[in-house]
Write an enzyme that holds these catalytic residues in place. Structure first.
Site: not given
Lengths: 411, 411
Positions: A297, A200, A185, A100, A124
């Site tokens: 995930g 996003k 992270e 992204k 996607e």
């Protein structure tokens, strides 16, 4: 079909597993055998005991010479992913990415490059993990004018806020848990400061409004200054706190922002907890559609990449999509009258209350109850954001204080 | 591109309006001008004052001679829609339809016909109205094994049940309201007896499990025997009643049924009220995804048809999809241990309670509280459906009674 995989972290290894697992089904249903021929990694030594060690390389040259038909990029970040992707797109080889950052930053450029070389870039997985959202928005809703997009689209922050709310964790402890669970992270900045969410939102909004919308032009506020006390306050008021990405099409201009909001318990977002994501699209014909699922995930994200892969196998996406050249004019204030929570941090609580009330009163703004601690919370009813901000600036002229204001989102 | 529209009811006129409205945008974004050249209706006279009267015809011959490039069918039902659609497919002309009856009944045949003539039949609008569901299931989730599909997929029954629950309406009055609101047809059989929902479930399940699943092989129970008293009981137990379509993939066999279920208030379906629909897909990689929106209505359904139209304009769907020849083996009992509500209608309440308890006890089935009126409700805990049914049959041997049992759905 020969696939080269760039990156073998959480997502990359998930893609590898899913391709291995589904190879037979893909062959039966789509008539192509998909084979991963090379995997690019940073530290080759790490994989020396892997059964597929011969597939791994740390040399991009070896990826090139494996003559892949399709590239799957799961490295993330701008460089070197950008260099690798542009190399293959310029050779006419299709690229699938979950990146992204790169799509939000240089998506237009990559789409043009793909188009010029008669190939495509599919992404996607870059928004909403496994939730099918870009394709439904772009294809199924193509006959709609999209009027608004709202989303809880960052799993890390939603996990942290849920843990703070449900288990009374502190922000620091909740972040630590998120890291331990693999949701956050080691450097959580991009998540907790809202940059992941705003990227996003920019991707969704560009596609939805068919405009070129740069993430860096949109106001972004994360959750790092949400306190335990804010959560306590939310509970007493039957509210929850969510990091919300919201954009709206206002007669061809766009308002878009990521910011923490207080939601009411009957908001559709009230049930979206922990690592779950939700996106609500509003179209002029279709009305409101809500999409919910795990937004991140290993396997959910790999699932989205496989969807793109199977499209490419079927040669379905022959034209690059999502390129909108017209830059959108932006609005800077939340475009709808709204209730708000305003949090004041002050030195002297005692003398504050009456002063505050007076100033709101002078500006004709209706407010409700407050709470005495080191912090004062004020609820503001049904006002335009611009007027509220002007009033808050007047307050700061008279009272030494820090303040933040938050939308109360009810839908 | 010349489009012929078959049917001009709620959906057909919605499609006409949306195409008129979006013509310019379609042209700008996809480089094709879409023009409706003919509209087939039953009663031509009805449209004699319509500004576009010259487009209307009651002669199928005139549709043929208008030489359409694309057909949009919104008549519904099997005949004559089937004849019209097969005529055009056999000429290689793509067809878009919202006709779930026809797709559930003769979908395979139409898909084969399309394939043999190198064209396609698209039917996103046949399931879930405007909610993008077939394409996400078929394309975005292609890399998943779909493990279960649940849905509240019939707006009419959901509206009726919501009105009974929220406004204490009787079944008859709620049905009347649904008809007045345009949600229910004058003959509501297909909706209230669950046939509409089971057809949609068969379409979803065939695509999801890649098997040929006939709707008429699946057990179907509607809501026409749900009483006001059931609703009262549901409320006292913190349950709601929904008409649920549910299917599950069990090691390659399929359980599928439409039946009224009691849902718990923290079920994801508890918020899906009135004409809203929701579909939850579970995939082995992606986990649970939920799609929510208006499942019927003029513009939402027309929105789905426009999505299909724009796919065809872009020549994206070159191969027919959704044809699965292998007939699935079916399971006949709900495949998961579940709690249940059992409703007994008996002549003599007084003597019943202890007998009932005894029989359940003898069969080793744990039950809880009951309610005395003309009807007795029993809750059964965590049992297999087969064992429950066997026990209920034993009860009928000893006690003259009518009974129905309902799953308590908690997810």
């Amino acid at each position: 079909l020969k696939v080269a995989l760039l990156g073998y972290g959480t997502i990359g290894s998930g893609v590898f597993e899913l391709i291995e697992k589904n190879n037979k089904i893909i062959n039966e249903n789509y008539g192509h055998n998909v084979e991963i021929v090379k995997i690019l990694v940073n530290r080759l030594k790490k994989y020396k005991n892997d059964a597929n060690f011969n597939l791994f390389t740390d040399q991009f040259e070896e990826i090139k010479s494996s003559k892949p038909d399709i590239i799957i990029e799961t490295i993330g970040g701008i460089l070197p992913a950008y260099d690798y992707i542009t190399y293959f797109l310029s050779k006419g080889i299709p690229v699938i990415t979950a990146n992204k950052d790169l799509i939000a930053e240089r998506g237009s450029e990559l789409i043009i490059l793909a188009k010029d070389n008669n190939t495509i870039i599919s992404y996607e997985a870059s928004v909403g993990g496994g939730i099918p959202i870009l394709k439904p928005l772009q294809e199924c809703l193509a006959g709609n004018e999209i009027t608004s997009i709202s989303a809880v689209i960052n799993g890390t922050t939603n996990y942290i806020l849920t843990q703070m709310y449900e288990n009374n964790e502190t922000y620091d402890k909740a972040l630590e848990n998120a890291q331990a669970m693999g949701f956050a992270e080691s450097d959580p900045t991009s998540d907790v400061e809202g940059f992941d969410a705003i990227r996003k939102l920019a991707i969704l909004s560009s596609i939805g409004y068919k405009k070129n919308i740069k993430w860096s032009d949109l106001p972004t506020q994360g959750i790092s200054n949400i306190t335990d006390l804010d959560i306590v306050y939310a509970k007493t008021e039957n509210l929850k706190i969510k990091l919300m990405a919201y954009s709206q099409n206002i007669d061809g201009t766009v308002y878009g922002a990521v910011r923490p909001v207080f939601i009411t318990l009957n908001s559709k977002y009230a049930q979206i907890n922990n690592e779950y994501n939700a996106v609500i699209l509003e179209g002029d014909s279709v009305g409101e559609l809500m999409f919910t699922g795990k937004g991140a995930g290993k396997y959910p994200t790999a699932s989205a990449i496989l969807g793109d892969l199977i499209d490419i196998i079927q040669n379905k996406k022959r034209y690059p999509e999502g390129l909108y050249e017209e830059v959108s004019n932006l609005q800077h204030y939340y475009p709808n009258p709204s209730h708000y929570v305003v949090r004041f941090k002050v030195d002297e609580i005692d003398s504050l209350t009456s002063k505050l009330f007076n100033i709101f009163y002078e500006h004709g703004i209706k407010i409700s109850r407050m709470q005495d601690q080191s912090v004062v919370y004020v609820q503001v009813f049904s006002e335009n954001e611009k007027k509220l901000i002007d009033t808050l600036e007047s307050i700061r002229e008279e009272i030494t204080c820090d303040y933040s204001h938050y939308i109360i989102y009810e839908k």
